[in-house]
Structure formats: C-alpha cells, structure tokens
Design a protein around this motif. Structure first.
Motif, PDB file in Angstrom:
ATOM      1  N   GLU A 146     -14.999  49.905 -35.635  1.00  0.00           N
ATOM      2  CA  GLU A 146     -13.623  50.336 -35.356  1.00  0.00           C
ATOM      3  C   GLU A 146     -13.612  51.693 -34.662  1.00  0.00           C
ATOM      4  OE1 GLU A 146     -11.051  48.528 -35.503  1.00  0.00           O
ATOM      5  OE2 GLU A 146     -11.481  46.977 -36.978  1.00  0.00           O
ATOM      6  N   VAL A 147     -14.441  52.614 -35.140  1.00  0.00           N
ATOM      7  CA  VAL A 147     -14.517  53.936 -34.519  1.00  0.00           C
ATOM      8  C   VAL A 147     -14.999  53.809 -33.076  1.00  0.00           C
ATOM      9  CG1 VAL A 147     -15.784  56.127 -34.528  1.00  0.00           C
ATOM     10  CG2 VAL A 147     -14.789  55.247 -36.652  1.00  0.00           C
ATOM     11  N   ALA A 148     -16.025  53.017 -32.843  1.00  0.00           N
ATOM     12  CA  ALA A 148     -16.553  52.842 -31.486  1.00  0.00           C
ATOM     13  C   ALA A 148     -15.474  52.290 -30.547  1.00  0.00           C
ATOM     14  CB  ALA A 148     -17.774  51.925 -31.501  1.00  0.00           C
ATOM     15  N   ALA A 149     -14.725  51.300 -31.000  1.00  0.00           N
ATOM     16  CA  ALA A 149     -13.673  50.712 -30.163  1.00  0.00           C
ATOM     17  C   ALA A 149     -12.572  51.726 -29.868  1.00  0.00           C
ATOM     18  CB  ALA A 149     -13.091  49.479 -30.847  1.00  0.00           C
ATOM     19  N   LEU A 150     -12.124  52.445 -30.879  1.00  0.00           N
ATOM     20  CA  LEU A 150     -11.064  53.434 -30.673  1.00  0.00           C
ATOM     21  C   LEU A 150     -11.561  54.624 -29.851  1.00  0.00           C
ATOM     22  CD1 LEU A 150      -9.261  53.441 -34.139  1.00  0.00           C
ATOM     23  CD2 LEU A 150      -8.422  52.490 -31.984  1.00  0.00           C
ATOM     24  N   ALA A 151     -12.794  55.038 -30.063  1.00  0.00           N
ATOM     25  CA  ALA A 151     -13.354  56.163 -29.303  1.00  0.00           C
ATOM     26  C   ALA A 151     -13.441  55.808 -27.824  1.00  0.00           C
ATOM     27  CB  ALA A 151     -14.724  56.547 -29.844  1.00  0.00           C
ATOM     28  N   GLU A 152     -13.794  54.576 -27.522  1.00  0.00           N
ATOM     29  CA  GLU A 152     -13.862  54.146 -26.124  1.00  0.00           C
ATOM     30  C   GLU A 152     -12.478  54.179 -25.479  1.00  0.00           C
ATOM     31  OE1 GLU A 152     -15.066  50.227 -23.517  1.00  0.00           O
ATOM     32  OE2 GLU A 152     -16.037  50.542 -25.446  1.00  0.00           O
ATOM     33  N   ILE A 153     -11.488  53.669 -26.186  1.00  0.00           N
ATOM     34  CA  ILE A 153     -10.120  53.700 -25.667  1.00  0.00           C
ATOM     35  C   ILE A 153      -9.655  55.132 -25.497  1.00  0.00           C
ATOM     36  CG2 ILE A 153      -7.724  53.162 -26.239  1.00  0.00           C
ATOM     37  CD1 ILE A 153      -8.864  50.644 -27.695  1.00  0.00           C
ATOM     38  N   CYS A 154      -9.939  55.972 -26.474  1.00  0.00           N
ATOM     39  CA  CYS A 154      -9.530  57.373 -26.438  1.00  0.00           C
ATOM     40  C   CYS A 154     -10.185  58.086 -25.241  1.00  0.00           C
ATOM     41  CB  CYS A 154      -9.910  58.049 -27.746  1.00  0.00           C
ATOM     42  SG  CYS A 154      -9.148  59.654 -28.002  1.00  0.00           S
ATOM     43  N   SER A 155     -11.471  57.821 -25.005  1.00  0.00           N
ATOM     44  CA  SER A 155     -12.167  58.501 -23.910  1.00  0.00           C
ATOM     45  C   SER A 155     -11.706  58.008 -22.545  1.00  0.00           C
ATOM     46  CB  SER A 155     -13.684  58.324 -24.045  1.00  0.00           C
ATOM     47  OG  SER A 155     -14.053  56.985 -23.814  1.00  0.00           O
ATOM     48  N   GLU A 156     -11.238  56.760 -22.462  1.00  0.00           N
ATOM     49  CA  GLU A 156     -10.722  56.229 -21.200  1.00  0.00           C
ATOM     50  C   GLU A 156      -9.420  56.910 -20.787  1.00  0.00           C
ATOM     51  OE1 GLU A 156     -10.339  52.034 -21.810  1.00  0.00           O
ATOM     52  OE2 GLU A 156     -12.493  51.688 -21.703  1.00  0.00           O
ATOM     53  N   HIS A 157      -8.670  57.348 -21.760  1.00  0.00           N
ATOM     54  CA  HIS A 157      -7.342  57.929 -21.491  1.00  0.00           C
ATOM     55  C   HIS A 157      -7.350  59.442 -21.368  1.00  0.00           C
ATOM     56  CE1 HIS A 157      -6.147  53.993 -23.297  1.00  0.00           C
ATOM     57  NE2 HIS A 157      -5.451  53.995 -22.183  1.00  0.00           N
ATOM     58  N   HIS A 158      -8.434  60.067 -21.749  1.00  0.00           N
ATOM     59  CA  HIS A 158      -8.453  61.531 -21.780  1.00  0.00           C
ATOM     60  C   HIS A 158      -9.775  62.076 -21.295  1.00  0.00           C
ATOM     61  CE1 HIS A 158      -4.721  61.368 -23.996  1.00  0.00           C
ATOM     62  NE2 HIS A 158      -5.263  60.437 -24.748  1.00  0.00           N
ATOM     63  N   THR A 159      -9.717  63.191 -20.622  1.00  0.00           N
ATOM     64  CA  THR A 159     -10.924  63.883 -20.198  1.00  0.00           C
ATOM     65  C   THR A 159     -11.115  65.092 -21.085  1.00  0.00           C
ATOM     66  OG1 THR A 159      -9.769  65.323 -18.646  1.00  0.00           O
ATOM     67  CG2 THR A 159     -10.506  63.157 -17.810  1.00  0.00           C
ATOM     68  N   ASP A 160     -12.215  65.787 -20.916  1.00  0.00           N
ATOM     69  CA  ASP A 160     -12.470  66.999 -21.698  1.00  0.00           C
ATOM     70  C   ASP A 160     -11.453  68.088 -21.396  1.00  0.00           C
ATOM     71  OD1 ASP A 160     -14.591  65.865 -23.004  1.00  0.00           O
ATOM     72  OD2 ASP A 160     -16.085  66.692 -21.623  1.00  0.00           O
ATOM     73  N   GLU A 161     -10.764  67.963 -20.250  1.00  0.00           N
ATOM     74  CA  GLU A 161      -9.792  68.975 -19.863  1.00  0.00           C
ATOM     75  C   GLU A 161      -8.451  68.791 -20.546  1.00  0.00           C
ATOM     76  OE1 GLU A 161      -9.657  68.647 -15.630  1.00  0.00           O
ATOM     77  OE2 GLU A 161     -11.760  69.191 -15.414  1.00  0.00           O
ATOM     78  N   ASP A 162      -8.228  67.631 -21.182  1.00  0.00           N
ATOM     79  CA  ASP A 162      -6.936  67.382 -21.839  1.00  0.00           C
ATOM     80  C   ASP A 162      -6.762  68.262 -23.048  1.00  0.00           C
ATOM     81  OD1 ASP A 162      -6.147  65.471 -20.055  1.00  0.00           O
ATOM     82  OD2 ASP A 162      -6.832  63.778 -21.269  1.00  0.00           O
TER      83      ASP A 162
END
Length: 162
Positions: A146-162
C-alpha cells in the motif's frame, strides 16, 4: 478509558493500571488468555501470539510488549514516549505497542497505518479502508504494498520543489 481500539490505548491502559492483589502483581499475559475485561467488555486474547511479555488481542487490533526498567525503546518503530509529569519511560518497566508502522504523503494527505495485524489506508477526505490479516508478516507485506502504491502516486504529482 471506555474501550480499546489500538495498541497505544492498550499500552496506556496497562501502564496506568495497578494490580488489585499481590497475586495479580505476579501475573503475566499468559495468565490472561481467557480475556481482558475493560469497562464491561471482554477482549479476547490471541493465545498463540501471547507470551509472558506480550499481550495480543485475537481480533488483530492491538498487541503490546513489556519493557523492563532501563530498556531503551527510543529510535525504534515503537517509541515509548515521555508522559508529562511522569518519570521517563526508560526508567521504569512499561508496556509499548508491539509492532506498528505509519507512512503519510504530506502533499496528498494520504497514508497507511499498521497496528499489529491491522492495516488502515486513509485519506484526508474521509476515505478509510481497514483490513485485518491472519499474521503480522502478512500485515507488514500488505502495508508495504500500500505504501509503495501511494508513494508512487504521490511522487508522480509532486516534485521536490513542491
């Protein structure tokens, strides 16, 4: 406390309780396998997972472990915590959650919480999905997925600059 919903509440209850008799003071969780009575409710105990220093509920919702005085549980995945007005938990014997993990993506307000055999996936919009697994290992693996799936979605929507 009127009922127990998680390991932290179970630890708090046991840490705040005093034995009623000298005989009670010598008991360990193995003596409680018939159930733990709290405020009129009996919580079934998982006899297979309960040991002399671990108490686990049969429904998979909570489990705690006994830490002798002087034990250092800081920095672990189950920190003891300091309670205002009390000595540091490391200086006295105490109960702590046996196995928990939490992850959250701050950008999307989503996360995964695992408490013993229970995994909860949530978001800030009120979505929650809770599953109780047969073993701690299965719950750990499910939480990691679950963490891996959500982390992937989260990283697709945001960069380190967010």
């Amino acid at each position: 406390m009127t009922h127990i919903t998680c390991s932290r509440e179970l630890a708090a209850l046991l840490n705040d309780s005093s034995p009623a008799t000298p005989e009670d003071a010598t008991e360990t969780p193995i003596d409680w396998v018939d159930g733990l009575w709290v405020n009129g409710d009996t919580y079934d105990v998982d006899a297979a997972a309960t040991t002399s220093n671990r108490l686990a509920f049969a429904d998979g919702s909570a489990a705690v472990e006994w830490k002798p005085a002087g034990s250092d549980c800081w920095g672990s995945t189950n920190p003891c915590g300091h309670v205002p007005g009390r000595p540091d938990a490391r200086e006295r014997a105490h109960w702590v959650p046996a196995s928990t993990a939490e992850w959250a993506c701050a950008h999307d307000n989503v996360g995964v919480s695992r408490d013993w055999r229970t995994v909860n996936v949530w978001d800030a919009n009120g979505y929650t999905d809770t599953t109780v697994y047969d073993t701690v290992a299965e719950a750990e693996a499910a939480a990691e997925r679950e963490v891996a799936a959500l982390a992937e979605i989260c990283s697709e929507h945001h960069t380190d600059e967010d």
